[in-house]
Design a protein around this motif. Structure first.
Motif, PDB file in Angstrom:
ATOM      1  N   GLY A 240      34.857   3.291 -17.001  1.00  0.00           N
ATOM      2  CA  GLY A 240      34.767   1.841 -17.185  1.00  0.00           C
ATOM      3  C   GLY A 240      33.446   1.403 -17.769  1.00  0.00           C
ATOM      4  N   PRO A 241      33.296   0.094 -17.972  1.00  0.00           N
ATOM      5  CA  PRO A 241      32.089  -0.412 -18.641  1.00  0.00           C
ATOM      6  C   PRO A 241      30.838  -0.437 -17.755  1.00  0.00           C
TER       7      PRO A 241
ATOM      8  N   SER B 202      31.677  -6.704 -12.790  1.00  0.00           N
ATOM      9  CA  SER B 202      32.850  -6.657 -13.674  1.00  0.00           C
ATOM     10  C   SER B 202      33.521  -8.025 -13.824  1.00  0.00           C
ATOM     11  N   GLY B 203      33.045  -9.025 -13.060  1.00  0.00           N
ATOM     12  CA  GLY B 203      33.610 -10.368 -13.182  1.00  0.00           C
ATOM     13  C   GLY B 203      34.670 -10.667 -12.129  1.00  0.00           C
ATOM     14  N   ASP B 204      34.962  -9.714 -11.232  1.00  0.00           N
ATOM     15  CA  ASP B 204      35.986  -9.962 -10.207  1.00  0.00           C
ATOM     16  C   ASP B 204      35.399 -10.765  -9.046  1.00  0.00           C
ATOM     17  N   VAL B 205      36.235 -11.668  -8.502  1.00  0.00           N
ATOM     18  CA  VAL B 205      35.750 -12.537  -7.422  1.00  0.00           C
ATOM     19  C   VAL B 205      35.769 -11.792  -6.093  1.00  0.00           C
TER      20      VAL B 205
ATOM     21  N   GLY C 106      34.156   3.024  -5.121  1.00  0.00           N
ATOM     22  CA  GLY C 106      33.450   3.768  -6.179  1.00  0.00           C
ATOM     23  C   GLY C 106      32.016   4.096  -5.802  1.00  0.00           C
ATOM     24  N   ALA C 107      31.557   3.513  -4.697  1.00  0.00           N
ATOM     25  CA  ALA C 107      30.240   3.804  -4.096  1.00  0.00           C
ATOM     26  C   ALA C 107      29.054   3.451  -4.988  1.00  0.00           C
ATOM     27  N   GLY C 108      29.271   2.554  -5.958  1.00  0.00           N
ATOM     28  CA  GLY C 108      28.142   2.120  -6.787  1.00  0.00           C
ATOM     29  C   GLY C 108      27.444   0.920  -6.179  1.00  0.00           C
TER      30      GLY C 108
ATOM     31  N   GLY D 129      36.675  -1.995 -12.593  1.00  0.00           N
ATOM     32  CA  GLY D 129      36.711  -3.302 -11.930  1.00  0.00           C
ATOM     33  C   GLY D 129      37.186  -3.171 -10.494  1.00  0.00           C
ATOM     34  N   VAL D 130      37.601  -4.323  -9.939  1.00  0.00           N
ATOM     35  CA  VAL D 130      38.077  -4.353  -8.551  1.00  0.00           C
ATOM     36  C   VAL D 130      39.599  -4.433  -8.578  1.00  0.00           C
TER      37      VAL D 130
END
Ligand SMILES: Nc1ncnc2c1ncn2[C@@H]1O[C@H](COP(=O)(O)OP(=O)(O)O)[C@@H](O)[C@H]1O
Ligand SMILES: Cc1ncc(COP(=O)(O)O)c(N)n1
Ligand SMILES: [Mg+2]
Length: 576
Positions: free
Chosen positions: A329-330, A185-188, A88-90, A121-122
């Protein structure tokens, strides 16, 4: 570098020269590119592997720099980002490249992992094989004069060990470690298995570590961090793990109206505080902050300044990007280069410069507007309604603030009619209001500099009286030439008149479209346009439009006259 010579960059640029610091023995000893490096900011510093004394310097003209041999070149500050790719290049590698570009530093990349990621997210993670991470590291570090290494996602113990081993083999000026573990996003992104190698191997090598709240907590065995005081305690405990400096980021601090980060260098705490920007577009803030710190260190700034600049950079970019919308997304990405919004605004000039725009070129004059009791915006509106095809604001006496406000208002009018708006001489005003370009005279800002400041797509026009000036304008990247005064005029004192012959000579020599200026009006516009030379595309007028009761009527008259005159044939054949 006991006896190196430091000069401030600003004093060097002020001289319009590049200064290259060369020890007299350098060329004699035949140093190679590797052991002789010149860095440009904030100081020009000559570095030699064996700390050769600097005993002198040579000043050379900018253009002479191209004649330099391979053994002496200008060193560009260089950050190597060792991180994961974010599709997503962010964040990740992509954020690092953009942050370094925005901070004007070269950035090379070693990719440790490829993630399938967006603003939701991921969705997937595929780590790059360790051997191949090693190969990338060696490729870059063995060749490219890296100043600072910045790390992001380091997904395995093996990759961290390889990085540390390679850095011992190829030492750099500084190591910035962003201990990425969990995405916004909370993904590990890196599991708990890496914690001990972070603490025991990587952190002691780091000049700074930049954990966010969750990462600081994980590194401290899950301790809760909820207040600014908690951040301070965490910074001290993390410092004890061996890094030279610690920045605990508080972007996710609950109930805080400010974004507060705590910096600790072993002696002092600094509380870096900025108003929290109300936006969802915070994906990649951590990566960008660390890259910016690395970029400033690569330029040679001290750590505290680098951290302050980086925080300000993120805050500015977030504020600029607070309303942009990319993805559903958020957590959206932000715009590091502060450029995206302008191009999507309805009012941006969408067409490229077209030489037919020069046909009826209206140039405003503050004195005339005052004399006839009208505002500059009223003058511009009437000129456009009367058929002006391009407008230039030439406000020699205006106060800067008034000029900017008028320019913004005129730009709105021009954009709504698809007419380009240029500013005379004042590049600052053109930049501040995002005008379509500038017109510069021979003693104003050089066209080459104006082009560099405004970028490739803006319009740059230059006043020229001679073929030589015309050729130079082309070389400097101008889009058109204003040639005059064709006839005597009272809007410009002491202006040499070139006459129709001078206009012809310039048009014949020009590879750019030409607009004629100076004393032109309804009575002589046809004569000017019919001189029968290539590239003459129109007339620029001040008094004929604005020194009268009704701008609309005067412009209409001139427009009708120009539309009738025989300006096809030659003028359609533009040589660029
Ligand atoms: N909404 C915001 N407004 C202003 N600054 C912010 C905002 N969110 C984060 N920051 C700043 O961005 C930087 C990154 O912080 P943070 O988001 O906590 O890290 P990470 O992205 O690693 O989770 C910090 O300097 C933080 O203060
Ligand atoms: C590949 C990669 N690296 C790092 C991050 C952290 O992102 P953030 O800066 O928003 O915490 C990420 N989401 N993806
Ligand atoms: Mg963040």
């Amino acid at each position: 570098m006991a006896s190196s010579t430091f000069l401030s960059a600003s004093s060097l640029f002020a001289t319009k020269h590049y200064l290259l610091l060369i020890p007299p023995q350098a060329s004699a000893k035949g140093y190679t590119n590797n052991n002789l490096r010149v860095s440009n900011s904030p100081s020009f510093v000559l570095r030699t592997k064996n700390s050769t004394h600097l005993q002198g310097f040579v000043a050379m003209q900018e253009k002479d720099a191209s004649t330099l041999g391979d053994d002496l070149k200008i060193k560009i500050p260089h950050v190597l980002s060792v991180a994961g790719s974010d599709s997503g290049a962010g964040a990740g590698i992509q954020a690092d490249l953009k942050a370094c570009a925005a901070r004007r530093v070269y950035c090379s990349t070693v990719i440790t992992s490829v993630t399938a990621q967006n603003t939701v997210g991921v969705q997937g993670v595929s780590n790059v094989p360790e051997d191949f991470v090693a190969e990338q590291l060696k490729s870059v570090l063995s060749d490219m004069q890296v100043d600072v290494v910045k790390t992001g996602m380091l997904p395995s113990v093996g990759i961290i060990n390889i990085l540390c081993k390679t850095l011992r083999e190829f030492p750099v000026q500084a190591l910035v470690v962003d201990p990425v573990m969990v995405s916004t996003s909370g993904d590990v992104l890196a599991g708990p298995s890496i914690l001990s190698v972070f603490r025991e191997v990587l952190f002691p090598m780091a000049d700074i570590i930049t954990p966010n709240l969750k990462e600081a907590s994980a590194l401290l065995d899950g301790v809760q961090l909820e207040t600014v005081d908690d951040l301070r305690c965490a910074a001290r405990l993390l410092y004890d793990m061996g890094p030279k400096n610690v920045l605990v980021k508080g972007g996710d601090l609950p109930d805080s109206s400010d974004a507060v980060d705590i910096f600790f260098n072993g002696d002092n705490f600094y509380e870096l505080r900025s108003p929290r920007v109300k936006t969802q577009n915070t994906h990649g803030t951590g990566c960008s902050l660390a890259s910016c710190i690395a970029a400033e260190l690569a330029k040679g700034y001290p750590m505290v300044s680098a951290v302050k600049v980086a925080k300000r950079f993120v805050e500015t970019a977030l504020d600029y990007s607070k309303d942009i919308f990319i993805g559903n997304g958020p957590q959206g990405p932000f715009d590091h280069l502060l450029r995206l919004k302008r191009h999507s605004q309805d009012c941006h000039r969408l067409q490229a410069f077209n030489s037919s725009d020069l046909l009826l070129y209206a140039v405003t004059d503050s004195e005339m507007n005052k004399k006839w009791g009208r505002s500059i915006t009223d003058a511009v509106k009437a000129a456009i309604e009367g058929g002006a095809t391009i407008v230039q604001l030439r406000e020699k006496d205006a106060e800067t603030q008034d000029f900017l406000e008028s320019a913004k208002a005129c730009l709105k009018i021009c954009r709504s009619h698809g007419v380009p708006l240029l500013i005379n001489d004042r590049i600052d005003i053109a930049l501040a209001c995002d005008a379509d370009g500038v017109h510069v005279g021979q003693s104003d800002m050089p066209a080459r500099v104006a082009r560099t400041l405004l970028g490739p797509e803006k319009i740059v026009g230059v006043s020229c009286k001679t073929p030589e000036q015309t050729r130079q304008a082309w070389v400097d990247g101008a889009d058109y030439i204003g040639c005059g005064g064709v006839y005597p005029t009272n809007t410009k004192e002491n202006n040499i008149t070139v006459g129709l012959d001078g206009l012809k000579t310039v048009c014949m020599a020009s590879t750019l479209p030409v607009v004629a200026i100076g004393g032109i009006g309804v009575s002589n516009a046809r004569t000017v346009m019919e001189i029968g030379v290539p590239n003459l595309k129109g007339v620029a007028v001040v008094s004929a439009l604005f020194d009268g009761e009704c701008v609309l009527t005067e412009t209409r008259k001139l427009h009708a006259m120009l539309s009738e005159s025989n300006i096809d044939g030659y003028t359609q054949k533009l040589i660029i």
